[in-house]
Design a protein around this motif. Structure first.
Motif, mmCIF file in Angstrom:
data_model
loop_
_atom_site.group_PDB
_atom_site.id
_atom_site.type_symbol
_atom_site.label_atom_id
_atom_site.label_comp_id
_atom_site.label_asym_id
_atom_site.label_seq_id
_atom_site.Cartn_x
_atom_site.Cartn_y
_atom_site.Cartn_z
ATOM 1 N N ILE A 19 -9.723 8.792 31.937
ATOM 2 C CA ILE A 19 -10.598 8.953 33.096
ATOM 3 C C ILE A 19 -10.000 9.949 34.084
ATOM 4 O O ILE A 19 -10.687 10.817 34.618
ATOM 5 C CB ILE A 19 -10.830 7.595 33.785
ATOM 6 N N PHE A 20 -8.701 9.826 34.302
ATOM 7 C CA PHE A 20 -8.039 10.740 35.235
ATOM 8 C C PHE A 20 -8.088 12.178 34.722
ATOM 9 O O PHE A 20 -8.421 13.100 35.469
ATOM 10 C CB PHE A 20 -6.585 10.307 35.446
ATOM 11 N N SER A 21 -7.773 12.351 33.436
ATOM 12 C CA SER A 21 -7.717 13.703 32.859
ATOM 13 C C SER A 21 -9.090 14.357 32.807
ATOM 14 O O SER A 21 -9.230 15.559 33.085
ATOM 15 C CB SER A 21 -7.114 13.642 31.459
ATOM 16 N N ALA A 22 -10.114 13.568 32.440
ATOM 17 C CA ALA A 22 -11.442 14.139 32.248
ATOM 18 C C ALA A 22 -12.293 14.117 33.512
ATOM 19 O O ALA A 22 -13.060 15.048 33.763
ATOM 20 C CB ALA A 22 -12.177 13.376 31.131
ATOM 21 N N GLY A 23 -12.150 13.051 34.309
ATOM 22 C CA GLY A 23 -13.057 12.871 35.437
ATOM 23 C C GLY A 23 -12.492 13.208 36.796
ATOM 24 O O GLY A 23 -13.248 13.321 37.769
ATOM 25 N N ILE A 24 -11.182 13.356 36.901
ATOM 26 C CA ILE A 24 -10.581 13.620 38.210
ATOM 27 C C ILE A 24 -9.779 14.921 38.220
ATOM 28 O O ILE A 24 -9.892 15.735 39.138
ATOM 29 C CB ILE A 24 -9.684 12.442 38.641
ATOM 30 N N LEU A 25 -8.979 15.123 37.180
ATOM 31 C CA LEU A 25 -8.060 16.265 37.174
ATOM 32 C C LEU A 25 -8.745 17.628 37.299
ATOM 33 O O LEU A 25 -8.238 18.495 38.021
ATOM 34 C CB LEU A 25 -7.195 16.222 35.912
ATOM 35 N N PRO A 26 -9.893 17.879 36.620
ATOM 36 C CA PRO A 26 -10.486 19.222 36.708
ATOM 37 C C PRO A 26 -10.724 19.689 38.144
ATOM 38 O O PRO A 26 -10.392 20.816 38.498
ATOM 39 C CB PRO A 26 -11.803 19.068 35.934
ATOM 40 N N HIS A 27 -11.330 18.830 38.954
ATOM 41 C CA HIS A 27 -11.531 19.199 40.361
ATOM 42 C C HIS A 27 -10.415 18.669 41.251
ATOM 43 O O HIS A 27 -10.183 19.182 42.347
ATOM 44 C CB HIS A 27 -12.880 18.675 40.871
ATOM 45 N N GLY A 28 -9.708 17.643 40.761
ATOM 46 C CA GLY A 28 -8.661 17.018 41.556
ATOM 47 C C GLY A 28 -7.475 17.919 41.831
ATOM 48 O O GLY A 28 -6.763 17.727 42.820
ATOM 49 N N ILE A 29 -7.250 18.916 40.963
ATOM 50 C CA ILE A 29 -6.124 19.826 41.210
ATOM 51 C C ILE A 29 -6.348 20.637 42.491
ATOM 52 O O ILE A 29 -5.396 21.188 43.061
ATOM 53 C CB ILE A 29 -5.886 20.779 40.009
ATOM 54 N N PHE A 30 -7.595 20.709 42.947
ATOM 55 C CA PHE A 30 -7.896 21.347 44.224
ATOM 56 C C PHE A 30 -8.156 20.307 45.319
ATOM 57 O O PHE A 30 -7.683 20.455 46.443
ATOM 58 C CB PHE A 30 -9.132 22.250 44.093
ATOM 59 N N LYS B 248 -18.877 13.744 30.079
ATOM 60 C CA LYS B 248 -19.910 13.424 29.096
ATOM 61 C C LYS B 248 -19.425 13.665 27.681
ATOM 62 O O LYS B 248 -19.689 12.874 26.763
ATOM 63 C CB LYS B 248 -21.166 14.252 29.370
ATOM 64 N N GLU B 249 -18.687 14.751 27.483
ATOM 65 C CA GLU B 249 -18.231 15.109 26.143
ATOM 66 C C GLU B 249 -17.069 14.247 25.657
ATOM 67 O O GLU B 249 -16.877 14.074 24.456
ATOM 68 C CB GLU B 249 -17.811 16.584 26.111
ATOM 69 N N THR B 250 -16.300 13.693 26.586
ATOM 70 C CA THR B 250 -15.111 12.933 26.185
ATOM 71 C C THR B 250 -15.360 11.428 26.116
ATOM 72 O O THR B 250 -15.088 10.797 25.098
ATOM 73 C CB THR B 250 -13.941 13.224 27.147
ATOM 74 N N VAL B 251 -15.849 10.869 27.214
ATOM 75 C CA VAL B 251 -16.007 9.399 27.258
ATOM 76 C C VAL B 251 -17.396 8.997 27.751
ATOM 77 O O VAL B 251 -17.571 7.942 28.364
ATOM 78 C CB VAL B 251 -14.929 8.760 28.163
ATOM 79 N N GLY B 252 -18.384 9.828 27.461
ATOM 80 C CA GLY B 252 -19.736 9.564 27.941
ATOM 81 C C GLY B 252 -20.279 8.208 27.542
ATOM 82 O O GLY B 252 -20.827 7.463 28.362
ATOM 83 N N GLU C 150 -16.387 20.085 40.619
ATOM 84 C CA GLU C 150 -16.856 18.699 40.470
ATOM 85 C C GLU C 150 -18.351 18.620 40.191
ATOM 86 O O GLU C 150 -18.813 17.696 39.514
ATOM 87 C CB GLU C 150 -16.520 17.905 41.729
ATOM 88 N N SER C 151 -19.114 19.561 40.708
ATOM 89 C CA SER C 151 -20.566 19.516 40.525
ATOM 90 C C SER C 151 -21.034 20.201 39.244
ATOM 91 O O SER C 151 -22.194 20.033 38.845
ATOM 92 C CB SER C 151 -21.264 20.169 41.723
ATOM 93 N N THR C 152 -20.160 20.940 38.582
ATOM 94 C CA THR C 152 -20.580 21.676 37.388
ATOM 95 C C THR C 152 -19.747 21.353 36.149
ATOM 96 O O THR C 152 -20.281 21.025 35.090
ATOM 97 C CB THR C 152 -20.512 23.198 37.649
ATOM 98 N N ILE C 153 -18.432 21.441 36.281
ATOM 99 C CA ILE C 153 -17.555 21.314 35.115
ATOM 100 C C ILE C 153 -17.182 19.869 34.808
ATOM 101 O O ILE C 153 -17.246 19.426 33.660
ATOM 102 C CB ILE C 153 -16.280 22.165 35.313
ATOM 103 N N THR C 154 -16.795 19.102 35.845
ATOM 104 C CA THR C 154 -16.340 17.725 35.625
ATOM 105 C C THR C 154 -17.366 16.858 34.902
ATOM 106 O O THR C 154 -17.001 16.144 33.953
ATOM 107 C CB THR C 154 -15.938 17.072 36.962
ATOM 108 N N PRO C 155 -18.662 16.863 35.297
ATOM 109 C CA PRO C 155 -19.639 16.021 34.584
ATOM 110 C C PRO C 155 -19.739 16.350 33.095
ATOM 111 O O PRO C 155 -19.894 15.453 32.261
ATOM 112 C CB PRO C 155 -20.956 16.328 35.307
#
Length: 217
Positions: A119-130, A203-207, A194-199
């Motif tokens: 969850i952290f890697s797929a749902g938080i990290l992409p936008h979370g690094i900023f 969806k592709e990993t743990v949808g 968060e609005s484009t890449i994270t979803p």
């Protein structure tokens, strides 16, 4: 500009790390004491549900999602920065509660067999690094202002420290516009991701697994 950012970091780094400790401590509480904080988290989730409903009312497209995420994050960050002057109460509470929320979410997903690290890697990290550095830095600036307020009270007892206190206030307020700009830019980039890449990544990993847990009910 690079030199300004360097000094901004050096002067605020210990407060940034203090914000990190508060956030991490809150996450541990949320994860290991989930039943005790469930009522508080439900209230926070209710607020998130209201945001989701407003996004739907605005059409639910990427632009609406971006603007809602960006505006809410900027408002929260700036409030923590500015209201930190009230003895750092707001940034401290903000970091603890956000940490508790994250820890609780990890606990809920763990309960249905979804790895918190996924969850952290797929749902938080992409936008979370900023986003996470921006929020933590904003809280750090707020804590710094709170410390200065406490020192201003203390100088009534130790007036010999007044000169140094004035210099520290001057340096902090001089850096404040650059700190605000840095936070806003980072949150702008985070909201785009968060609005484009994270979803898509989620969806592709743990949808399918995520459908087992509806935290917004």
């Amino acid at each position: 500009m690079g030199n300004r950012l360097r000094h901004l970091w050096l002067d605020n780094r210990k407060y940034f790390f203090a914000a990190c400790l508060l956030f991490f401590g809150g996450a541990l509480i949320g994860y290991f004491q989930a039943p005790l904080v469930e009522e508080m988290v439900d209230q926070m989730m209710g607020q998130l549900k209201e945001i989701a409903e407003r996004i739907k009312d605005n059409g639910g497209g990427p632009l609406a999602v971006f603007w809602m995420i960006f505006s809410n994050n900027v408002f929260s960050a700036l409030m923590m920065m500015a209201l930190g002057i009230l003895f750092a109460f707001f940034p401290i509470i903000g970091m603890l509660t956000n940490g508790v929320l994250l820890g609780f979410i990890f606990f809920k997903y763990s309960a249905v067999g979804v790895s918190p690290w996924v969850i952290f890697s797929a749902g938080i990290l992409p936008h979370g690094i900023f986003e996470l550095p921006a929020i933590l830095f904003a809280a750090g600036v707020g804590i710094r202002l709170g410390v200065l307020t406490l020192r201003s009270v203390g100088v009534l007892i130790q007036p010999q420290k007044l000169a140094r206190l004035k210099n520290d206030w001057y340096d902090t307020l001089k850096q404040f516009p650059v700190a605000v700009l840095t936070v806003v830019v980072l949150l702008f980039v985070a909201a785009i991701v968060e609005s484009t890449i994270t979803p898509t990544i989620l969806k592709e990993t743990v949808g399918q697994q995520l459908q087992q847990v509806n935290l917004l009910k």
